[in-house]
Design a protein around this motif. Sequence first.
Motif, PDB file in Angstrom:
ATOM      1  N   LYS A 139       4.558   0.896 -22.849  1.00  0.00           N
ATOM      2  CA  LYS A 139       4.842   2.186 -22.835  1.00  0.00           C
ATOM      3  C   LYS A 139       4.199   2.990 -21.932  1.00  0.00           C
ATOM      4  CE  LYS A 139       3.227   5.737 -25.317  1.00  0.00           C
ATOM      5  NZ  LYS A 139       3.585   6.520 -27.574  1.00  0.00           N
ATOM      6  N   ARG A 140       3.117   3.001 -20.513  1.00  0.00           N
ATOM      7  CA  ARG A 140       2.824   2.725 -19.909  1.00  0.00           C
ATOM      8  C   ARG A 140       3.760   2.979 -18.304  1.00  0.00           C
ATOM      9  NH1 ARG A 140      -2.272   4.609 -18.643  1.00  0.00           N
ATOM     10  NH2 ARG A 140      -4.003   4.929 -20.595  1.00  0.00           N
ATOM     11  N   ALA A 141       4.132   1.944 -18.318  1.00  0.00           N
ATOM     12  CA  ALA A 141       5.443   1.922 -17.562  1.00  0.00           C
ATOM     13  C   ALA A 141       6.758   2.469 -17.915  1.00  0.00           C
ATOM     14  CB  ALA A 141       5.369   0.033 -17.624  1.00  0.00           C
ATOM     15  N   ILE A 142       6.783   2.228 -18.423  1.00  0.00           N
ATOM     16  CA  ILE A 142       8.134   3.807 -18.636  1.00  0.00           C
ATOM     17  C   ILE A 142       7.508   5.287 -18.576  1.00  0.00           C
ATOM     18  CG2 ILE A 142       9.775   4.595 -21.307  1.00  0.00           C
ATOM     19  CD1 ILE A 142       9.503   1.764 -22.327  1.00  0.00           C
ATOM     20  N   PHE A 143       6.392   5.214 -19.002  1.00  0.00           N
ATOM     21  CA  PHE A 143       6.584   6.956 -18.196  1.00  0.00           C
ATOM     22  C   PHE A 143       6.477   6.991 -17.147  1.00  0.00           C
ATOM     23  CE2 PHE A 143       2.957   9.958 -17.350  1.00  0.00           C
ATOM     24  CZ  PHE A 143       3.070  11.197 -17.805  1.00  0.00           C
ATOM     25  N   ALA A 144       6.009   5.624 -16.560  1.00  0.00           N
ATOM     26  CA  ALA A 144       5.909   6.012 -15.071  1.00  0.00           C
ATOM     27  C   ALA A 144       7.456   6.035 -14.343  1.00  0.00           C
ATOM     28  CB  ALA A 144       5.203   4.833 -14.002  1.00  0.00           C
ATOM     29  N   VAL A 145       8.393   5.352 -15.155  1.00  0.00           N
ATOM     30  CA  VAL A 145       9.922   5.203 -15.085  1.00  0.00           C
ATOM     31  C   VAL A 145      10.604   6.283 -15.240  1.00  0.00           C
ATOM     32  CG1 VAL A 145      11.461   4.339 -15.259  1.00  0.00           C
ATOM     33  CG2 VAL A 145       9.810   2.448 -15.123  1.00  0.00           C
ATOM     34  N   VAL A 146      10.138   7.026 -15.991  1.00  0.00           N
ATOM     35  CA  VAL A 146      10.807   8.084 -16.258  1.00  0.00           C
ATOM     36  C   VAL A 146      10.414   9.351 -15.486  1.00  0.00           C
ATOM     37  CG1 VAL A 146      10.614  10.155 -18.868  1.00  0.00           C
ATOM     38  CG2 VAL A 146      10.652   7.861 -19.093  1.00  0.00           C
ATOM     39  N   ILE A 147       9.287   9.700 -15.080  1.00  0.00           N
ATOM     40  CA  ILE A 147       8.771  10.390 -14.240  1.00  0.00           C
ATOM     41  C   ILE A 147       9.226  10.341 -12.377  1.00  0.00           C
ATOM     42  CG2 ILE A 147       6.302  11.345 -12.893  1.00  0.00           C
ATOM     43  CD1 ILE A 147       6.570  12.093 -15.823  1.00  0.00           C
ATOM     44  N   GLY A 148       8.951   8.385 -12.683  1.00  0.00           N
ATOM     45  CA  GLY A 148      10.560   9.168 -11.318  1.00  0.00           C
ATOM     46  C   GLY A 148      11.763   9.063 -11.398  1.00  0.00           C
ATOM     47  N   ALA A 149      12.262   9.220 -12.013  1.00  0.00           N
ATOM     48  CA  ALA A 149      13.707   9.361 -12.842  1.00  0.00           C
ATOM     49  C   ALA A 149      13.958  10.828 -12.755  1.00  0.00           C
ATOM     50  CB  ALA A 149      14.532   8.597 -13.777  1.00  0.00           C
ATOM     51  N   VAL A 150      13.199  11.239 -13.240  1.00  0.00           N
ATOM     52  CA  VAL A 150      12.587  13.338 -12.665  1.00  0.00           C
ATOM     53  C   VAL A 150      12.788  13.672 -11.831  1.00  0.00           C
ATOM     54  CG1 VAL A 150      12.175  15.528 -13.576  1.00  0.00           C
ATOM     55  CG2 VAL A 150      12.224  13.374 -15.007  1.00  0.00           C
ATOM     56  N   ALA A 151      11.874  12.685 -10.959  1.00  0.00           N
ATOM     57  CA  ALA A 151      11.679  12.976  -9.009  1.00  0.00           C
ATOM     58  C   ALA A 151      13.117  12.467  -8.509  1.00  0.00           C
ATOM     59  CB  ALA A 151      10.404  12.501  -8.727  1.00  0.00           C
ATOM     60  N   VAL A 152      13.948  12.314  -9.147  1.00  0.00           N
ATOM     61  CA  VAL A 152      15.296  11.517  -8.608  1.00  0.00           C
ATOM     62  C   VAL A 152      16.740  12.286  -8.340  1.00  0.00           C
ATOM     63  CG1 VAL A 152      16.539   9.653  -7.615  1.00  0.00           C
ATOM     64  CG2 VAL A 152      14.204   9.069  -8.021  1.00  0.00           C
ATOM     65  N   PRO A 153      16.701  12.684  -7.231  1.00  0.00           N
ATOM     66  CA  PRO A 153      18.387  13.679  -7.754  1.00  0.00           C
ATOM     67  C   PRO A 153      19.796  12.822  -8.068  1.00  0.00           C
ATOM     68  CG  PRO A 153      17.765  14.088  -5.135  1.00  0.00           C
ATOM     69  CD  PRO A 153      16.974  12.972  -5.682  1.00  0.00           C
ATOM     70  N   GLY A 154      19.933  14.036  -8.816  1.00  0.00           N
ATOM     71  CA  GLY A 154      21.710  13.058  -9.429  1.00  0.00           C
ATOM     72  C   GLY A 154      22.378  12.361  -8.226  1.00  0.00           C
ATOM     73  N   THR A 155      22.492  13.162  -7.373  1.00  0.00           N
ATOM     74  CA  THR A 155      23.235  13.256  -5.981  1.00  0.00           C
ATOM     75  C   THR A 155      22.627  11.904  -5.188  1.00  0.00           C
ATOM     76  OG1 THR A 155      22.017  14.386  -4.360  1.00  0.00           O
ATOM     77  CG2 THR A 155      23.632  15.936  -5.228  1.00  0.00           C
ATOM     78  N   ALA A 156      21.380  11.567  -5.617  1.00  0.00           N
ATOM     79  CA  ALA A 156      21.148  10.352  -4.721  1.00  0.00           C
ATOM     80  C   ALA A 156      21.683   9.063  -5.494  1.00  0.00           C
ATOM     81  CB  ALA A 156      19.617  10.368  -4.209  1.00  0.00           C
ATOM     82  N   LEU A 157      22.238   8.842  -6.579  1.00  0.00           N
ATOM     83  CA  LEU A 157      22.214   8.086  -7.417  1.00  0.00           C
ATOM     84  C   LEU A 157      24.189   8.166  -7.349  1.00  0.00           C
ATOM     85  CD1 LEU A 157      19.517   8.029 -10.988  1.00  0.00           C
ATOM     86  CD2 LEU A 157      20.042   6.405  -8.329  1.00  0.00           C
ATOM     87  N   ALA A 158      24.640   9.352  -6.541  1.00  0.00           N
ATOM     88  CA  ALA A 158      26.206   9.020  -7.026  1.00  0.00           C
ATOM     89  C   ALA A 158      27.045   7.829  -6.228  1.00  0.00           C
ATOM     90  CB  ALA A 158      26.551  10.402  -6.786  1.00  0.00           C
ATOM     91  N   VAL A 159      26.682   7.770  -5.386  1.00  0.00           N
ATOM     92  CA  VAL A 159      27.082   6.639  -4.195  1.00  0.00           C
ATOM     93  C   VAL A 159      26.941   5.035  -5.113  1.00  0.00           C
ATOM     94  CG1 VAL A 159      27.466   5.316  -2.342  1.00  0.00           C
ATOM     95  CG2 VAL A 159      27.619   7.955  -2.005  1.00  0.00           C
ATOM     96  N   PRO A 160      25.472   4.527  -5.454  1.00  0.00           N
ATOM     97  CA  PRO A 160      25.740   3.236  -6.196  1.00  0.00           C
ATOM     98  C   PRO A 160      26.311   3.546  -7.397  1.00  0.00           C
ATOM     99  CG  PRO A 160      23.727   4.368  -5.754  1.00  0.00           C
ATOM    100  CD  PRO A 160      24.425   5.085  -5.147  1.00  0.00           C
TER     101      PRO A 160
END
Length: 316
Positions: A139-160
Amino acid sequence: MSTPVTTASASAPAPSGGGSRSAPRLRTPRKKHTPGRPRRSVLLTVLTGLILVYTVVPLIWLVISATKTQSGLADSNGLWFAHRFALWSNIHDTFTYHDGIFGRWLLNTLLYVVLGAGGATFLAILGGYALAKFDFPGKRAIFAVVIGAVAVPGTALAVPTFLMFSKIGLTDTPWAVIIPSLISPFGLYLMWVFATEAIPVELLEAARMDGAGEIRTFFQVSLPLLAPGVVTVLLFTTVATWNNYFLPLIMLRDPNWYPLTLGLSAWSSQAQTIGGDVIFNLVITGSLLTIVPLIAAFLLLQKYWQSGLAAGSVKE
């Protein structure tokens, strides 16, 4: 023999009662700030006014410009009406231009919102409820992943995302826009926080003791309590999907699958091409028609999303 009379000028204290001496004035007590009455701040009022002007003036310009013809946009003041009121004719031309492609773009946008934003909201509800009310390994690992995903802008993931979808042959299809829209890290985090505060653990235990299963407990007990948070997440995901531009730009080539944002951009680009039609009046009118559903949704659901944003901000 007469005895001389001696007059002594002894200074006696003045009587306290009566006389010409006035009583001392009492100092007026300062008004204390009451908790229920907010303080007035001139600086805050000025800043709020500037933000209001910055927000409202472009909207006023859009409404006024939508009432002008193509020639009226160049001949009149930007913040005042032209001689000819052409709003209704502009709306008619917007829906009939190029074989009514604007209506197709509107339906495409509604499709992306219903499946993409609706699916993202449903997944955020399920994930946030599970993370808030169940304990499991990782559960703690998922929390860290969710917080990290919030900080990543959507445009950075568009090309991948485009490279991945091109490998499986989903580019230039509506699924290339719908599937990435199903993931909303911010919506998941918001539902996580909201479900933690909105659903008492004792209520869930009472429902389980009465024999209700987890699915029935979720839909009949928990989901009604999550209504303000659900509306808030739905509004955020709807706005994000409705205004999405970069993802459809790299995923779609067929104009028949364009959303409104990409279609209006294509109309605006016609003025820069040789022999292209200059239809800025239709672009402006289409932009006004695009924001009307969002404004209506926010006004109708205002009380729900405001209470959803305030959830957890007050500690009891």
